[in-house]
Enzyme design. Structure first.
Site, PDB file in Angstrom:
ATOM      1  N   ASN A  68      45.623  40.720  27.304  1.00  0.00           N
ATOM      2  CA  ASN A  68      46.593  41.794  27.103  1.00  0.00           C
ATOM      3  C   ASN A  68      47.662  41.321  26.111  1.00  0.00           C
ATOM      4  O   ASN A  68      48.459  40.449  26.442  1.00  0.00           O
ATOM      5  CB  ASN A  68      47.202  42.137  28.467  1.00  0.00           C
ATOM      6  CG  ASN A  68      48.229  43.248  28.388  1.00  0.00           C
ATOM      7  OD1 ASN A  68      48.705  43.608  27.308  1.00  0.00           O
ATOM      8  ND2 ASN A  68      48.577  43.788  29.541  1.00  0.00           N
TER       9      ASN A  68
ATOM     10  N   CYS B 241      53.861  47.816  26.482  1.00  0.00           N
ATOM     11  CA  CYS B 241      52.517  47.908  25.895  1.00  0.00           C
ATOM     12  C   CYS B 241      52.257  49.273  25.259  1.00  0.00           C
ATOM     13  O   CYS B 241      51.260  49.439  24.555  1.00  0.00           O
ATOM     14  CB  CYS B 241      51.463  47.626  26.940  1.00  0.00           C
ATOM     15  SG  CYS B 241      51.743  46.092  27.825  1.00  0.00           S
TER      16      CYS B 241
ATOM     17  N   HIS C 239      44.873  50.858  25.386  1.00  0.00           N
ATOM     18  CA  HIS C 239      45.572  49.573  25.544  1.00  0.00           C
ATOM     19  C   HIS C 239      44.635  48.624  26.284  1.00  0.00           C
ATOM     20  O   HIS C 239      44.018  48.988  27.293  1.00  0.00           O
ATOM     21  CB  HIS C 239      46.862  49.796  26.324  1.00  0.00           C
ATOM     22  CG  HIS C 239      47.507  48.528  26.762  1.00  0.00           C
ATOM     23  ND1 HIS C 239      47.664  47.456  25.923  1.00  0.00           N
ATOM     24  CD2 HIS C 239      48.016  48.146  27.976  1.00  0.00           C
ATOM     25  CE1 HIS C 239      48.246  46.468  26.580  1.00  0.00           C
ATOM     26  NE2 HIS C 239      48.467  46.860  27.823  1.00  0.00           N
TER      27      HIS C 239
HETATM   28  O1  UT7 Z   1      49.847  46.182  30.113  1.00  0.00           O
HETATM   29  C1  UT7 Z   1      50.514  46.567  31.241  1.00  0.00           C
HETATM   30  C2  UT7 Z   1      50.669  45.339  32.041  1.00  0.00           C
HETATM   31  N1  UT7 Z   1      49.867  45.135  33.155  1.00  0.00           N
HETATM   32  C3  UT7 Z   1      48.629  45.554  33.465  1.00  0.00           C
HETATM   33  O2  UT7 Z   1      47.989  46.302  32.820  1.00  0.00           O
HETATM   34  C4  UT7 Z   1      48.058  45.030  34.755  1.00  0.00           C
HETATM   35  C5  UT7 Z   1      47.330  46.061  35.568  1.00  0.00           C
HETATM   36  N2  UT7 Z   1      46.817  45.472  36.776  1.00  0.00           N
HETATM   37  C6  UT7 Z   1      45.710  44.686  36.805  1.00  0.00           C
HETATM   38  O3  UT7 Z   1      45.072  44.495  35.785  1.00  0.00           O
HETATM   39  C7  UT7 Z   1      45.252  44.131  38.134  1.00  0.00           C
HETATM   40  O4  UT7 Z   1      46.025  44.700  39.176  1.00  0.00           O
HETATM   41  C8  UT7 Z   1      45.333  42.569  38.199  1.00  0.00           C
HETATM   42  C9  UT7 Z   1      44.270  41.961  37.318  1.00  0.00           C
HETATM   43  C10 UT7 Z   1      46.716  42.107  37.796  1.00  0.00           C
HETATM   44  C11 UT7 Z   1      45.072  42.094  39.637  1.00  0.00           C
HETATM   45  O5  UT7 Z   1      43.816  42.587  40.083  1.00  0.00           O
HETATM   46  P1  UT7 Z   1      43.704  43.255  41.521  1.00  0.00           P
HETATM   47  O6  UT7 Z   1      42.316  43.623  41.705  1.00  0.00           O
HETATM   48  O7  UT7 Z   1      44.735  44.353  41.577  1.00  0.00           O
HETATM   49  O8  UT7 Z   1      44.046  42.043  42.458  1.00  0.00           O
HETATM   50  P2  UT7 Z   1      45.233  41.874  43.511  1.00  0.00           P
HETATM   51  O9  UT7 Z   1      46.546  41.716  42.810  1.00  0.00           O
HETATM   52  O10 UT7 Z   1      45.122  42.967  44.543  1.00  0.00           O
HETATM   53  O11 UT7 Z   1      44.839  40.503  44.161  1.00  0.00           O
HETATM   54  C12 UT7 Z   1      43.611  40.354  44.895  1.00  0.00           C
HETATM   55  C13 UT7 Z   1      43.504  38.907  45.354  1.00  0.00           C
HETATM   56  C14 UT7 Z   1      44.782  38.377  46.004  1.00  0.00           C
HETATM   57  O12 UT7 Z   1      44.403  37.526  47.067  1.00  0.00           O
HETATM   58  P3  UT7 Z   1      44.448  38.016  48.591  1.00  0.00           P
HETATM   59  O13 UT7 Z   1      45.879  38.436  48.825  1.00  0.00           O
HETATM   60  O14 UT7 Z   1      43.507  39.167  48.663  1.00  0.00           O
HETATM   61  O15 UT7 Z   1      44.027  36.803  49.335  1.00  0.00           O
HETATM   62  C15 UT7 Z   1      45.415  37.559  44.921  1.00  0.00           C
HETATM   63  O16 UT7 Z   1      46.222  36.516  45.431  1.00  0.00           O
HETATM   64  O17 UT7 Z   1      43.279  38.062  44.209  1.00  0.00           O
HETATM   65  C16 UT7 Z   1      44.214  37.002  44.219  1.00  0.00           C
HETATM   66  N3  UT7 Z   1      44.481  36.622  42.823  1.00  0.00           N
HETATM   67  C17 UT7 Z   1      43.775  35.689  42.183  1.00  0.00           C
HETATM   68  N4  UT7 Z   1      42.740  34.913  42.573  1.00  0.00           N
HETATM   69  C18 UT7 Z   1      42.239  34.054  41.662  1.00  0.00           C
HETATM   70  C19 UT7 Z   1      45.412  37.130  41.975  1.00  0.00           C
HETATM   71  N5  UT7 Z   1      45.318  36.527  40.787  1.00  0.00           N
HETATM   72  C20 UT7 Z   1      44.317  35.626  40.882  1.00  0.00           C
HETATM   73  C21 UT7 Z   1      43.740  34.712  39.989  1.00  0.00           C
HETATM   74  N6  UT7 Z   1      42.701  33.950  40.409  1.00  0.00           N
HETATM   75  N7  UT7 Z   1      44.172  34.575  38.718  1.00  0.00           N
END
Ligand code: UT7
Length: 341
Positions: free
Chosen positions: A290, A120, A260
């Site tokens: 993204n 990215c 980004h």
């Molecule tokens: O361009 C470079 C590429 N990547 C990025 O820029 C990504 C950067 N990271 C992010 O944007 C965030 O970390 C995410 C959006 C990917 C995830 O958000 P988060 O606040 O870090 O959530 P998490 O991964 O800590 O997950 C929290 C909870 C989990 O459940 P439990 O374990 O707490 O029960 C996940 O399983 O949210 C759950 N979860 C979802 N729930 C509903 C993860 N994805 C989803 C979803 N819908 N799509």
């Protein structure tokens, strides 16, 4: 950091362009595909919809459309180009380079054309490389395109990644601008030791395509999102502060920050850490998700298109991505090259 003293020539952006597919994938569509909700996606990412390329469309096709618009905006003919750099992690194929395919589509002969892989951060990397090649005096006009069709490498059975990504292309024509305009400072960097948090494991020389790799879903993006999130907010703050200081400016002098577009929470945290009002951050992640290497070029083109960039505005472009990599640039916008078409 690229030294500004190598040459007296100032290089800037003469015109921008972008292209996205027609097809829209909404949060409601994703609710029917994986265990997620519009509420979770909007509150955790800010994304409402993204664009998805139809079958048969390759990165070169979107790149070509964005390039045509950028050329028109710059008042530049394709034959005037003497350099093409394409930033992508989803080339049409491993080789020839997508930049060469774009060169062919544009009908330009006998110029260098190559791809660059910086996830990215790719658009910022490609701008930085092109700027230094133009500054050397060997090249006069460059096409830089950031393009990705991440939908091809997104696992639509994995809710943690499938809600994030979309397809698009952003382009810029670079050339000489009057002294004081153009790129005032650039920084590109990488932290290879952290690369494992965001990767596409199979399909390369280490793990070529096989029945096992396909069945193991190894041809899809694997990401530890929270690690990328932490890296992003730290590096945006550090790199943006460094390039703004290198340009001899303060954050208060910056008209627009174009980050980004990965997650609205990353953008809000960065605004907070940098002490910059959120309104000065350009945001379109809600409409495209993204789009990887396309994201900053697409955002910059929308900003220019809606008439919100004036000659003399100072703009910071800042990105982060697979590698892990980052790029940060300060640009004094020059309007003169644009045809206004
Ligand atoms: O361009 C470079 C590429 N990547 C990025 O820029 C990504 C950067 N990271 C992010 O944007 C965030 O970390 C995410 C959006 C990917 C995830 O958000 P988060 O606040 O870090 O959530 P998490 O991964 O800590 O997950 C929290 C909870 C989990 O459940 P439990 O374990 O707490 O029960 C996940 O399983 O949210 C759950 N979860 C979802 N729930 C509903 C993860 N994805 C989803 C979803 N819908 N799509």
């Amino acid at each position: 950091m690229t030294s500004r003293n190598q040459s007296t020539k100032s290089i800037g952006i003469l015109g921008t362009g972008s292209a996205v597919p027609e097809r829209v994938l909404t949060n409601a569509d994703l609710e029917a595909m994986v265990d997620t909700s519009d509420e979770w996606i909007v509150s955790r990412t800010g994304i409402r919809e993204r664009r998805i390329a139809d079958e048969g469309v390759g990165a070169s096709h979107l790149a070509y459309r964005a390039a045509l618009k950028a050329l028109a905006r710059a008042g530049t003919k394709a034959e005037e180009l003497d350099l093409i750099i394409c930033a992508t992690v989803t080339p049409d194929m491993a080789f020839p380079a997508t930049a060469c395919l774009v060169q062919e589509l544009l009908g330009v002969k006998n110029i260098p054309a190559f791809d660059l892989s910086a996830g990215c951060s790719g658009f910022g990397y490609a701008l930085t490389v092109a700027e230094s090649m133009l500054k050397s005096g060997t090249y006069q006009k460059a096409l830089v395109v950031g393009v990705d069709i991440l939908s091809r490498i997104t696992d639509y059975e994995d809710r943690s990644t499938s809600v994030l990504f979309g397809d698009g292309a952003g382009a810029a024509i670079l050339g000489e601008v009057p002294p004081g305009f153009g790129f005032l400072a650039t920084e590109i960097g990488a932290d290879g030791a952290s690369g494992g948090v965001l990767s596409l494991p199979a399909g390369g020389s280490l793990q070529p395509a096989s029945l096992e790799s396909v069945q193991g879903r190894q041809h899809y993006i694997k990401m530890q999102g929270s690690d990328v999130f932490k890296f992003a907010v730290r590096i945006i703050e550090e790199a943006a502060n460094r390039v703004v200081a290198e340009a001899g400016l303060n954050m208060d002098d910056i008209t627009w920050l174009v980050p980004h577009q990965a997650n609205i929470r990353i953008i809000r945290s960065s605004a907070n850490r940098l002490g910059v009002p959120e309104e000065r951050f350009f945001v379109n992640v809600d409409r495209y998700g993204n789009t990887s290497a396309a994201s900053i070029g697409l955002a910059l083109d929308e900003l220019a298109e809606r008439g919100d960039l004036k000659s003399g505005d100072s703009v910071v472009l800042v990105g982060f991505g697979a590698g892990l990599t980052w790029s940060a640039l300060v640009l004094k916008w020059f309007e003169g090259g644009r045809s206004g078409e």
